[in-house]
Design an enzyme around this catalytic site. Structure first.
Site, short mmCIF file in Angstrom:
data_model
loop_
_atom_site.label_atom_id
_atom_site.label_comp_id
_atom_site.label_asym_id
_atom_site.label_seq_id
_atom_site.Cartn_x
_atom_site.Cartn_y
_atom_site.Cartn_z
N TYR A 28 11.19 1.92 4.08
CA TYR A 28 11.17 1.61 5.51
C TYR A 28 11.90 2.66 6.35
O TYR A 28 11.69 2.76 7.55
CB TYR A 28 11.80 0.24 5.79
CG TYR A 28 10.98 -0.94 5.28
CD1 TYR A 28 9.69 -0.76 4.79
CD2 TYR A 28 11.49 -2.22 5.32
CE1 TYR A 28 8.95 -1.83 4.33
CE2 TYR A 28 10.76 -3.30 4.86
CZ TYR A 28 9.48 -3.10 4.37
OH TYR A 28 8.76 -4.17 3.91
N LYS A 75 10.37 -1.41 -10.08
CA LYS A 75 9.06 -1.00 -10.60
C LYS A 75 9.32 0.30 -11.37
O LYS A 75 8.74 1.36 -11.09
CB LYS A 75 8.08 -0.81 -9.41
CG LYS A 75 6.64 -0.62 -9.80
CD LYS A 75 5.95 -1.85 -10.32
CE LYS A 75 4.53 -1.53 -10.72
NZ LYS A 75 3.87 -2.58 -11.49
N ASP A 111 5.90 -6.95 -9.80
CA ASP A 111 4.64 -7.71 -9.89
C ASP A 111 4.84 -8.97 -10.73
O ASP A 111 4.38 -10.06 -10.39
CB ASP A 111 3.49 -6.84 -10.42
CG ASP A 111 3.90 -5.92 -11.56
OD1 ASP A 111 5.10 -5.82 -11.86
OD2 ASP A 111 3.01 -5.29 -12.16
N ASP A 134 11.71 -7.84 0.97
CA ASP A 134 11.04 -8.36 2.15
C ASP A 134 9.94 -9.34 1.71
O ASP A 134 9.84 -10.48 2.18
CB ASP A 134 10.43 -7.16 2.91
CG ASP A 134 9.88 -7.54 4.27
OD1 ASP A 134 9.95 -8.71 4.63
OD2 ASP A 134 9.36 -6.64 4.96
N ASP A 166 10.21 -13.82 1.37
CA ASP A 166 9.28 -14.71 2.09
C ASP A 166 8.53 -15.61 1.12
O ASP A 166 8.30 -16.79 1.39
CB ASP A 166 8.26 -13.88 2.90
CG ASP A 166 8.70 -13.71 4.35
OD1 ASP A 166 9.92 -13.81 4.60
OD2 ASP A 166 7.84 -13.48 5.22
#
Ligand code: NAD
Length: 354
Positions: free
Chosen positions: A138, A189, A221, A245, A249
Site C-alpha cells: 500500500y 506467502k 490462501d 486488510d 474483514d
C-alpha cells in the site's frame, strides 16, 4: 488518563456518547480520566474547513489515547479529495504513527445465530488479528501507472518491508499472544514472495525471546480457507498490511454483526487510536438506533492496551456480556424474543451492568 474524544460524523456522536457514559461511570468509581472533545471528518470540515483541524491533531498528539467514532457522509462526497472526511482519518493515523492494527473477532454465544457459519463452527470463537498498518504494497515505492517500453500502460505497486518494520509488528503479536492463549500464527506467502520470506525468517527468529509462545506459519490462501473451515484453531494471527486488510474483514464477518467489532491501532509506545470497525452509517444516523457496543468495546481495548488495566477492560467486556445475556439488542442484532433497545438504552444498560 488523558483521552481525546473525536465523535466525527453520522452515528459517530451517538455511539461515542455511550462510550463516554461508560468511561464516566468508571471515573465515578475512581478511574482518573480527563476527556476532551474535538471535531474530525465532515465535522472538522464544517468547523474549521479541514477534515483534521490542527487543534484536533494537537489534542490527539497530547492525549494518551484517542477515542474516535466514525467519519463520512453523503454531503461531503463532492468535496475535493483532500477535504473529504476519510482524509482526516488517514492523516490522524499517520500523524499518530500507529502501525499495529488490532481487530478481535469474538463471537458472543447469544449472537451465534447472526453468523453465516454453523453455530458449532463459530461458537466460542475468539481471534485477534494483528495487521501491520503503515507499510507493504500500500505504501511501497515505486508505484503508479506508466507506459512501458512496448508502449503499453502498466500498473506498478511494490511490496516492501524492512527488518525493523517486521520486528516491531512481530513484537506486538508476540506480546498480545502472551496476554492471551500463547498461540501465534504468522500469515505470509513465503513460497512465492521474498518480502514475506524475510517476514517469516524474522518472526521465527524472535520466537526465542518468547519461548512460551507456540508459533506457526500459514500461507495466506490457506489462512483464508481455514478461517471459514475451522476458525477456532486460531488465537492471535499476525500479518502484513494487504493480507491483514482482507483477512480481518473476513474474520469480522464470522461474528455476523459489524456493530459489535472494536479496533485498536497502536504506536511503538502503546499509545492508541480506538474506534469501532464500522463506518458512520449515514442511513441510520440521528435515529438513536445504532449499536454502540463496538465503540464501548473499543474503550475496553483502550484500558487493556494503552492503560494496562486488564481489570477495567474485563469489567467492560463482562458488562457487555451481561446485557446480551439479559436480552438487550439494538436493531442490527435483534431477533424475536429479545428486548429491543435504542442506542442510548443500550449504553445505559451497559453502565447499569458495570
Ligand atoms: P458503514 O459501516 O457505515 O455501514 C454499513 C452498514 O452497516 C449500514 O447499513 C449501516 O447502517 C450498518 N451499520 C454500521 N455500523 C452500525 C452500527 N453501529 N449499528 C448498526 N448498524 C450499523 O459503511 P458504509 O455504508 O460503506 O459507509 C458509510 C460512510 O462511512 C461512508 O462515508 C464511508 O466512507 C464511511 N466509513 C468510515 C469508516 C471510519 O470512520 N472508520 C469506515 C468505513 C466507512
Amino acid at each position: 488518563m488523558k483521552i481525546a474524544v473525536l465523535p466525527g460524523d453520522g452515528i459517530g456522536p451517538e455511539i461515542v456518547a455511550q462510550a463516554v457514559k461508560v468511561l464516566k461511570a468508571l471515573a465515578s468509581d475512581g478511574l482518573k480520566v480527563e476527556l476532551e472533545e474535538a471535531p474530525i471528518g465532515g465535522a472538522g470540515y464544517d468547523a474549521a474547513g479541514d477534515p483534521l483541524p490542527d487543534a484536533t491533531m494537537k489534542l490527539a498528539q497530547d492525549a494518551d489515547a484517542v477515542l474516535l467514532g466514525a467519519v463520512g457522509g453523503w454531503q461531503y462526497d463532492s468535496l475535493p479529495r483532500p477535504m473529504r472526511p476519510e482524509q482526516g482519518l488517514l492523516r490522524i493515523r499517520k500523524g499518530m504513527n500507529v502501525f499495529a492494527n488490532l481487530r478481535p473477532a469474538l463471537l458472543y454465544p447469544e449472537l451465534a445465530s447472526a453468523s453465516t457459519l454453523k453455530p458449532e463452527v463459530v461458537s466460542g470463537l475468539d481471534i485477534m488479528i494483528v495487521r501491520e498498518l503503515t507499510g507493504d504494497i500500500y505504501f511501497g515505492q515505486p508505484r503508479g501507472i506508466q507506459v512501458n517500453d512496448k508502449g503499453e500502460r502498466e500498473g506498478v505497486n511494490t511490496m516492501r518491508y524492512c527488518e525493523s518494520e517486521i520486528r516491531r509488528i512481530a513484537k506486538v503479536g508476540y506480546e498480545i499472544a502472551m496476554k492471551r492463549g500463547k498461540k501465534l500464527c504468522s500469515v505470509d506467502k513465503a513460497n512465492v514472495l521474498e518480502t514475506t520470506e524475510l517476514w517469516r525468517e524474522i518472526v521465527t527468529g524472535m520466537n526465542q525471546d518468547y519461548p512460551e509462545v507456540e508459533l506457526s506459519h500459514m500461507y495466506v490462501d490457506n489462512a483464508a480457507m481455514q478461517l471459514v473451515r475451522a476458525p477456532k484453531q486460531f488465537d492471535v494471527m499476525i500479518t502484513g498490511n494487504i493480507f491483514g486488510d482482507i483477512l480481518s474483514d473476513e474474520a469480522s464477518m464470522l461474528t455476523g454483526s459489524i456493530g459489535m467489532l472494536p479496533s485498536a491501532s497502536l504506536d511503538a509506545n502503546n499509545k492508541g487510536l480506538y474506534e469501532p470497525s464500522h463506518g458512520s452509517a449515514p442511513d441510520i444516523a440521528g435515529k438513536d438506533i445504532a449499536n454502540p457496543l463496538a465503540t464501548i468495546l473499543s474503550v475496553a481495548m483502550m484500558l487493556r492496551y494503552t492503560f494496562n488495566s486488564e481489570e477495567g477492560a474485563t469489567r467492560i467486556e463482562n458488562a457487555v456480556k451481561k446485557v446480551l445475556a439479559q436480552g438487550y439488542r439494538t436493531a442490527d442484532i435483534y431477533t424475536d424474543g429479545t428486548r429491543k433497545a435504542s442506542c442510548s438504552e443500550m449504553g445505559a444498560a451497559v453502565v447499569a451492568a458495570l
